[in-house]
Design an enzyme around this catalytic site. Structure first.
Site, PDB file in Angstrom:
ATOM      1  N   LEU A 166      -3.461  10.527  16.790  1.00 53.26           N
ATOM      2  CA  LEU A 166      -2.732  11.949  16.849  1.00 53.26           C
ATOM      3  C   LEU A 166      -3.479  12.746  15.921  1.00 53.26           C
ATOM      4  O   LEU A 166      -4.361  12.542  15.311  1.00 53.26           O
ATOM      5  CB  LEU A 166      -1.185  11.522  16.330  1.00 53.26           C
ATOM      6  CG  LEU A 166      -0.392  10.436  16.895  1.00 53.26           C
ATOM      7  CD1 LEU A 166       0.777  10.077  16.130  1.00 53.26           C
ATOM      8  CD2 LEU A 166      -0.104  10.852  18.264  1.00 53.26           C
ATOM      9  N   LYS A 212     -14.340   9.505   6.412  1.00 58.53           N
ATOM     10  CA  LYS A 212     -14.302  10.732   7.377  1.00 58.53           C
ATOM     11  C   LYS A 212     -14.117  11.942   6.799  1.00 58.53           C
ATOM     12  O   LYS A 212     -14.714  12.876   7.208  1.00 58.53           O
ATOM     13  CB  LYS A 212     -13.099  10.070   8.157  1.00 58.53           C
ATOM     14  CG  LYS A 212     -12.706  11.353   9.444  1.00 58.53           C
ATOM     15  CD  LYS A 212     -13.643  11.451  10.444  1.00 58.53           C
ATOM     16  CE  LYS A 212     -13.316  12.416  11.623  1.00 58.53           C
ATOM     17  NZ  LYS A 212     -14.522  12.458  12.361  1.00 58.53           N
TER      18      LYS A 212
END
Ligand code: NAD
Length: 294
Positions: free
Chosen positions: A64, A170
């Site tokens: 998402l 990340k």
């Protein structure tokens, strides 16, 4: 394996298709009709909502846009933690705040679920080719359980540490990526202003100390490289607003820890300028066209 895949966007769709191709049974759900149609056309089973998609599956994967979407999917009365079977392994591949990832994983654990954060790098091309890099946070046994599945979508699977660690890696990576894209764009613009051919300039810098991923594999100057967003009017790829979200996560994270990220902050301001000029949905390499700022 029976898998539910929630979020069939630029990244989720090709990832889910790779799982299908590997012989898994994949039921998908997305809020956008066009994405569901594309998934069905490729042989995927479409569910009417996320809860139905998770019925009788072994693994649930979510991909998402941001933290609030992930919280909305898993938490609360109608959320998946209240509705899915605790035997389901939960893998969230979205890029979200490490703090939120930890909170959702803790809530999942409290309900008896195993959950890992597994954000990815490699772009839409990597998602299509099944060559993504996964940066995973969670318990070793859950990571090992997920590994064979992640290997169907990626080439490099790294266990970064405890829950939330995948997201932290990340965030660091994408802050560096955002800064590199700005640097590459500036260098190419300067060369072009001097009358250089951007392809020749790119070829030389790619074999010199300025070499980096944005220059060599994702060149932001139209026409230098085929099959990258800059040569397709900056369509597809990784959106400016998604990069802006990731820089926001990096700056927020740094502020919480009193870490110094001046270039990250500057990059955030520049992508924000570019987004506000109406480019939020274009690929982030379109920052090559950022209006002159001095
Ligand atoms: P995207 O906007 O193309 O896809 C997201 C999809 O999620 C959309 O199709 C949207 O309709 C759907 N969605 C939103 N809320 C939903 C809900 N509650 N239930 C079901 N579907 C819902 O985004 P993307 O490019 O696929 O990126 C997804 C994630 O991957 C982001 O966190 C992004 O930062 C990260 N990421 C993207 C890239 C890239 O190159 N695009 C690379 C690495 C990581």
């Amino acid at each position: 394996m029976k898998i539910a895949f929630i979020g069939l966007g630029n990244m989720g769709l090709p990832m889910a298709l790779n799982l299908l191709q590997a012989g898994h049974q994949v039921t998908g759900f997305d809020l956008a009709k066009a994405q569901l149609e594309a998934f069905a056309a490729a042989g995927g089973t479409v569910a009417p909502d996320a809860v139905t998609a998770t019925k009788d599956v072994d693994v649930l994967i979510s991909m998402l846009p941001a933290s609030n979407h992930v919280e909305g999917l898993y938490l609360g009365e109608g959320g998946l933690l209240a509705k899915a079977s605790p035997n389901t392994l939960l893998i969230d591949c979205s890029t979200i705040s490490p703090k939120v990832a930890q909170a959702v994983a803790a809530a999942a654990k409290a309900k008896g679920f195993a959950m890992i954060d597994a954000p990815v790098s490699g772009g839409t091309a990597g998602a299509q080719a099944g060559t993504l890099t996964f940066m995973v946070g969670g318990d070793v046994k859950d990571v090992e359980l997920a590994r064979p599945l992640l290997e169907k979508m990626g080439k490099n699977i790294f266990h970064a540490g405890a829950s939330g660690a995948g997201q932290t890696v990340k965030v660091c990576n994408n802050m560096l990526l955002g800064i590199q894209m700005l640097g590459t764009s500036e260098a190419l613009r300067l060369g072009i202003a001097n009358g250089l051919d951007p392809k020749v300039l790119s070829d030389i810098m790619s074999k010199s100390s300025g070499r980096n991923w944005t220059l060599e594999l994702y060149n932001p100057c139209p026409g230098v490289m085929e099959n990258v967003p800059s040569s397709k009017a900056y369509a597809g790829g990784f959106g400016v607003d998604l990069m802006l979200k990731d820089l926001g996560l990096a700056v927020e994270n740094a502020e919480n820890l009193d870490a110094s990220v001046p270039l990250g902050k500057l990059a955030q301001q520049l992508y924000e300028l570019h987004s506000k000029a109406g480019n939020g949905q274009l690929d982030f390499s379109s920052v090559f066209n950022l209006k002159k700022v001095d």
